[in-house]
Scaffold this motif. Structure first.
Motif, PDB file in Angstrom:
ATOM      1  N   LEU A  13       0.825  -1.206   0.000  1.00 44.94           N
ATOM      2  CA  LEU A  13       0.000   0.000   0.000  1.00 44.94           C
ATOM      3  C   LEU A  13       0.858   1.254   0.000  1.00 44.94           C
ATOM      4  O   LEU A  13       2.081   1.184   0.116  1.00 44.94           O
ATOM      5  CB  LEU A  13      -0.937  -0.004   1.211  1.00 44.94           C
ATOM      6  N   ASN A  14       0.181   2.393  -0.145  1.00 44.87           N
ATOM      7  CA  ASN A  14       0.863   3.697  -0.161  1.00 44.87           C
ATOM      8  C   ASN A  14       1.987   3.704  -1.206  1.00 44.87           C
ATOM      9  O   ASN A  14       3.117   4.086  -0.936  1.00 44.87           O
ATOM     10  CB  ASN A  14       1.404   4.033   1.228  1.00 44.87           C
ATOM     11  N   ARG A  15       1.616   3.279  -2.388  1.00 40.21           N
ATOM     12  CA  ARG A  15       2.554   3.188  -3.506  1.00 40.21           C
ATOM     13  C   ARG A  15       1.823   3.592  -4.777  1.00 40.21           C
ATOM     14  O   ARG A  15       0.584   3.548  -4.837  1.00 40.21           O
ATOM     15  CB  ARG A  15       3.063   1.751  -3.666  1.00 40.21           C
ATOM     16  N   PRO A  16       2.531   3.975  -5.799  1.00 42.51           N
ATOM     17  CA  PRO A  16       1.869   4.293  -7.069  1.00 42.51           C
ATOM     18  C   PRO A  16       1.495   3.016  -7.816  1.00 42.51           C
ATOM     19  O   PRO A  16       2.116   1.968  -7.626  1.00 42.51           O
ATOM     20  CB  PRO A  16       2.932   5.088  -7.836  1.00 42.51           C
ATOM     21  N   LEU A  17       0.482   3.090  -8.654  1.00 40.94           N
ATOM     22  CA  LEU A  17       0.134   1.972  -9.520  1.00 40.94           C
ATOM     23  C   LEU A  17       1.306   1.653 -10.439  1.00 40.94           C
ATOM     24  O   LEU A  17       2.002   2.558 -10.900  1.00 40.94           O
ATOM     25  CB  LEU A  17      -1.093   2.312 -10.366  1.00 40.94           C
ATOM     26  N   THR A  18       1.518   0.380 -10.702  1.00 38.85           N
ATOM     27  CA  THR A  18       2.581   0.012 -11.636  1.00 38.85           C
ATOM     28  C   THR A  18       2.074   0.151 -13.066  1.00 38.85           C
ATOM     29  O   THR A  18       0.864   0.229 -13.323  1.00 38.85           O
ATOM     30  CB  THR A  18       3.041  -1.437 -11.403  1.00 38.85           C
ATOM     31  N   GLU A  19       3.007   0.144 -13.984  1.00 37.49           N
ATOM     32  CA  GLU A  19       2.650   0.255 -15.401  1.00 37.49           C
ATOM     33  C   GLU A  19       1.808  -0.940 -15.843  1.00 37.49           C
ATOM     34  O   GLU A  19       0.845  -0.786 -16.608  1.00 37.49           O
ATOM     35  CB  GLU A  19       3.925   0.346 -16.244  1.00 37.49           C
ATOM     36  N   LYS A  20       2.161  -2.148 -15.350  1.00 35.98           N
ATOM     37  CA  LYS A  20       1.408  -3.342 -15.712  1.00 35.98           C
ATOM     38  C   LYS A  20      -0.021  -3.282 -15.170  1.00 35.98           C
ATOM     39  O   LYS A  20      -0.966  -3.733 -15.828  1.00 35.98           O
ATOM     40  CB  LYS A  20       2.118  -4.592 -15.188  1.00 35.98           C
ATOM     41  N   GLU A  21      -0.185  -2.758 -13.964  1.00 33.65           N
ATOM     42  CA  GLU A  21      -1.527  -2.632 -13.386  1.00 33.65           C
ATOM     43  C   GLU A  21      -2.379  -1.681 -14.223  1.00 33.65           C
ATOM     44  O   GLU A  21      -3.563  -1.938 -14.462  1.00 33.65           O
ATOM     45  CB  GLU A  21      -1.435  -2.135 -11.945  1.00 33.65           C
ATOM     46  N   ASP A 182      -5.256  11.565  -6.081  1.00 30.61           N
ATOM     47  CA  ASP A 182      -4.409  11.757  -7.266  1.00 30.61           C
ATOM     48  C   ASP A 182      -4.652  10.697  -8.339  1.00 30.61           C
ATOM     49  O   ASP A 182      -4.141  10.782  -9.453  1.00 30.61           O
ATOM     50  CB  ASP A 182      -2.924  11.774  -6.880  1.00 30.61           C
ATOM     51  N   GLY A 183      -5.454   9.659  -7.993  1.00 34.89           N
ATOM     52  CA  GLY A 183      -5.789   8.621  -8.957  1.00 34.89           C
ATOM     53  C   GLY A 183      -4.660   7.662  -9.250  1.00 34.89           C
ATOM     54  O   GLY A 183      -4.763   6.837 -10.169  1.00 34.89           O
ATOM     55  N   GLU A 184      -3.587   7.697  -8.472  1.00 35.38           N
ATOM     56  CA  GLU A 184      -2.429   6.842  -8.727  1.00 35.38           C
ATOM     57  C   GLU A 184      -1.927   6.111  -7.484  1.00 35.38           C
ATOM     58  O   GLU A 184      -1.381   5.018  -7.585  1.00 35.38           O
ATOM     59  CB  GLU A 184      -1.277   7.675  -9.305  1.00 35.38           C
ATOM     60  N   THR A 185      -2.105   6.701  -6.308  1.00 32.43           N
ATOM     61  CA  THR A 185      -1.575   6.117  -5.082  1.00 32.43           C
ATOM     62  C   THR A 185      -2.552   5.099  -4.499  1.00 32.43           C
ATOM     63  O   THR A 185      -3.726   5.407  -4.272  1.00 32.43           O
ATOM     64  CB  THR A 185      -1.295   7.207  -4.038  1.00 32.43           C
TER      65      THR A 185
END
Length: 349
Positions: A13-21, A182-185
């Motif tokens: 958690l508390n991480r940005p979405l990965t490119e694969k996700e 932010d739609g990413e975290t």
């Protein structure tokens, strides 16, 4: 192996979405073309108001704890040997032994058993399962989390994406991420009730089952696709059903694996029964219950009460021909009606 992320290991958690996700996202309000729609025997209750499913851990309950129990038994027997053998030799033969080594060995065994008991408690003395409810009326998703909290989040606000377990035999599932503004975290994560070794391509079959329930006018047709429901609503699963669920086959071709799989399934079934009997039945909050009151005259009402009459025949893929053909015809007709409705809505004329 099952996908135990979230149970034995925490979600990141508390991480940005990965490119694969981001690339693999399962989008709401967007049809995904699949060959079939599959409920993966995960439905506890389905009506026109809500769909309740088990969690992804339920499918393999008993598998990991049976292996852990065997390990614990081996360590316990080692403990008995380490403790009694030097004492016996000393009394019988006057053999000297190191007190320091003796107590260090006992300490290692005790510490090992302590950590193993913690692993066993991931399945035992917890909850029988961790259900999810998808409410198509208010468009909310309710998730009973492993820590006992109930997550309530709008359907449209969840970021769904494929998720792969770690290990040699990787399994694919679908994670739902709750994102920050932010739609990413990633702030929180839960998983849908699917875990497949066949690859992520088949995940779409389960995703469409959930998505169509929440977004399309085909609840009746979806209910006709469901054959087997876990009997865990307000009760604990019995031993026989647990064994049947572990042994469930898709075709008679799987009979060739019975000599190997049956002893393993039998062992896991004992651990599964212990898990069910020592765990508590999850209880939804009154707020969730109030939000999920079905209509009294609802024509859709699917549960374990609708399970096949001859369950052993079904789980062993050995139904009578007329029974199998009737069920196949019903499900095929239902799926064709779903496809027609989706085509009318999404395909350009």
């Amino acid at each position: 192996m099952m996908n135990y992320t979230g149970l034995y290991t925490a979600y990141k958690l508390n991480r940005p979405l990965t490119e694969k996700e981001q690339e693999g996202r399962f989008c709401q309000a967007k049809r995904r073309r699949v060959n079939i729609i599959n409920d993966e025997a995960s439905v506890i209750r389905m009506n026109s108001t809500y769909l309740e499913t088990v969690c992804k851990y339920y499918h393999g309950t008993g598998v990991s704890s049976s292996l852990i129990f065997i390990l614990a038994l081996g360590i316990f027997l080692s403990f008995c040997f380490v403790f009694f053998e030097p004492i016996f030799d000393y009394i019988a033969y006057g053999t000297q032994f190191s007190m320091v080594g003796f107590f260090l060995s006992i300490l290692v065994v005790i510490v090992s058993l302590f950590f193993i008991s913690k692993l066993l408690q991931k399945e035992w003395f917890r909850k029988t399962h961790y259900p999810m409810r998808f409410n198509r009326i208010n468009q909310m998703v309710y998730v009973y989390k492993v820590n006992g909290e109930i997550l309530s989040v709008p359907w449209k606000d969840i970021f769904f994406t494929p998720a792969k377990s770690l290990g040699r035999t990787s399994e694919w599932g679908i994670d739902g991420h709750i994102l920050a503004e932010d739609g990413e975290t990633v702030l929180d994560t839960f998983s849908l009730a699917v875990s497949l070794t066949a690859g992520k391509k088949l995940l779409g079959e389960y995703w469409e089952f959930i998505r169509c329930y929440m977004e399309e006018d085909c609840v009746q047709e979806l209910s006709e696709l469901v054959t087997l429901c876990p009997p865990v609503e307000k009760q604990k699963e019995g031993y026989i059903f647990g064994l049947q669920y572990l042994m469930k086959m898709d075709s008679r071709l799987e009979w060739i694996f019975l000599p190997v799989m049956f002893p393993l399934d039998l062992l896991a079934s004992f651990a599964r029964y212990i898990a069910m009997q020592t765990s508590k039945i999850p209880q939804w909050s009154q707020e969730v219950l109030d939000a999920c009151q079905p209509e009294g005259d609802d024509p859709v009402n699917v549960s374990a009460a609708n399970n096949p009459e001859h369950l052993w025949r079904y789980v062993l893929a050995n139904e009578k021909r007329d029974v199998y053909e009737a069920r196949y015809a019903r499900q095929k007709a239902a799926y064709e009606r779903i496809k027609a409705k989706l085509a009318a809505r999404y395909e350009k004329v």
